[in-house]
Design a protein around this motif. Sequence first.
Motif, mmCIF file in Angstrom:
data_model
loop_
_atom_site.group_PDB
_atom_site.id
_atom_site.type_symbol
_atom_site.label_atom_id
_atom_site.label_comp_id
_atom_site.label_asym_id
_atom_site.label_seq_id
_atom_site.Cartn_x
_atom_site.Cartn_y
_atom_site.Cartn_z
ATOM 1 N N UNK A 41 27.862 51.142 38.053
ATOM 2 C CA UNK A 41 28.320 52.156 37.123
ATOM 3 C C UNK A 41 29.844 52.202 37.075
ATOM 4 N N UNK A 42 30.491 52.088 38.232
ATOM 5 C CA UNK A 42 31.951 52.083 38.270
ATOM 6 C C UNK A 42 32.501 50.899 37.482
ATOM 7 N N UNK A 43 31.861 49.749 37.640
ATOM 8 C CA UNK A 43 32.289 48.561 36.904
ATOM 9 C C UNK A 43 32.133 48.780 35.402
ATOM 10 N N UNK A 44 30.985 49.310 34.987
ATOM 11 C CA UNK A 44 30.708 49.524 33.562
ATOM 12 C C UNK A 44 31.682 50.544 32.966
ATOM 13 N N UNK A 45 31.917 51.637 33.695
ATOM 14 C CA UNK A 45 32.858 52.639 33.201
ATOM 15 C C UNK A 45 34.252 52.050 33.023
ATOM 16 N N UNK A 46 34.682 51.230 33.985
ATOM 17 C CA UNK A 46 35.998 50.608 33.880
ATOM 18 C C UNK A 46 36.044 49.646 32.708
ATOM 19 N N UNK A 47 34.959 48.889 32.503
ATOM 20 C CA UNK A 47 34.871 48.014 31.329
ATOM 21 C C UNK A 47 35.043 48.813 30.045
ATOM 22 N N UNK A 48 34.340 49.939 29.956
ATOM 23 C CA UNK A 48 34.356 50.737 28.728
ATOM 24 C C UNK A 48 35.706 51.387 28.484
ATOM 25 N N UNK A 49 36.355 51.833 29.559
ATOM 26 C CA UNK A 49 37.592 52.599 29.402
ATOM 27 C C UNK A 49 38.854 51.745 29.470
ATOM 28 N N UNK A 50 38.800 50.632 30.234
ATOM 29 C CA UNK A 50 40.019 49.855 30.462
ATOM 30 C C UNK A 50 39.874 48.372 30.156
ATOM 31 N N UNK A 51 38.637 47.907 29.901
ATOM 32 C CA UNK A 51 38.431 46.512 29.565
ATOM 33 C C UNK A 51 37.838 45.716 30.713
ATOM 34 N N UNK A 52 37.229 44.566 30.376
ATOM 35 C CA UNK A 52 36.520 43.755 31.364
ATOM 36 C C UNK A 52 37.452 43.182 32.417
ATOM 37 N N UNK A 53 38.660 42.793 32.030
ATOM 38 C CA UNK A 53 39.567 42.201 33.010
ATOM 39 C C UNK A 53 39.937 43.209 34.092
ATOM 40 N N UNK A 54 40.163 44.456 33.682
ATOM 41 C CA UNK A 54 40.471 45.491 34.674
ATOM 42 C C UNK A 54 39.280 45.709 35.598
ATOM 43 N N UNK A 55 38.064 45.674 35.029
ATOM 44 C CA UNK A 55 36.870 45.867 35.849
ATOM 45 C C UNK A 55 36.707 44.731 36.852
ATOM 46 N N UNK A 56 37.003 43.501 36.422
ATOM 47 C CA UNK A 56 36.837 42.354 37.310
ATOM 48 C C UNK A 56 37.863 42.341 38.438
ATOM 49 N N UNK A 57 38.965 43.075 38.262
ATOM 50 C CA UNK A 57 39.967 43.156 39.321
ATOM 51 C C UNK A 57 39.635 44.233 40.353
ATOM 52 N N UNK A 58 38.595 45.024 40.057
ATOM 53 C CA UNK A 58 38.216 46.078 40.996
ATOM 54 C C UNK A 58 37.801 45.486 42.336
#
Length: 244
Positions: free
Chosen positions: A143-160
Amino acid sequence: MIPTHSEAFASVDRRPAPRGAGRDPCAILLVDDHELVRLGFRALLAEQPREAGQPALAIHEADTLAQALALYQGNAADIAVVVLDLTLRDSHGLDTLIALRQACPDATVVVLSGTASPSTARDALALGAVAFFPKTGDLSHMLEFVRTCALRGAQAAQRMQCAPLHSCDSLTRLATSPDPMADAGSQLTARQLQTLQWVLEGKSNREIGEITCLSEGTVKNHVSMLLLSFAVRSRAQLIAKLRG
């Protein structure tokens, strides 16, 4: 435990997000044919705190591939990320991801699957999914990954930097790597996805060349890249791997 009161969903806007010039997409398309999974996803999302000024995340829901394609194509400007189960009533396995990516090549797709197979995870990433999460894992990280994807983009999520998602080290590494395609090969291009569909239909290089007006040599190069991406040695192995 999943909340049962309607108040639990107060922070989740399930209505389609209104279109508006200058506004970034921030909706999620959740594709799963199990109502309890969709209910649990909404409940978990509702529990997440919202920062000041952060937009509410609308959720579109689909329980078939056909419905998902229609929803995405009708709301593409609003949908930032698609959460996709691979097994639906009208589609099964990696065919589901192939069909979605072929019809919606610009979609950011996170796979949420009932299987925890490292090979399925690796193949899903090679097909262009930005992440793979097993349903047996810790869904709060998903869920954290998906929320970051939605709000900040996939690249930001992949850097989590996420905690381990599964007991299988290779699956954890694939799902949490800042560059999840590093081991699976580069994401397939639209042409390679198209070629893959024709290969899965049993068409020869010559037949594919006639359809696409490409030389047999060019088609052979595309097919060779597919074999490399999926770590197989022949078309028969590729078909068996993706259709097995």
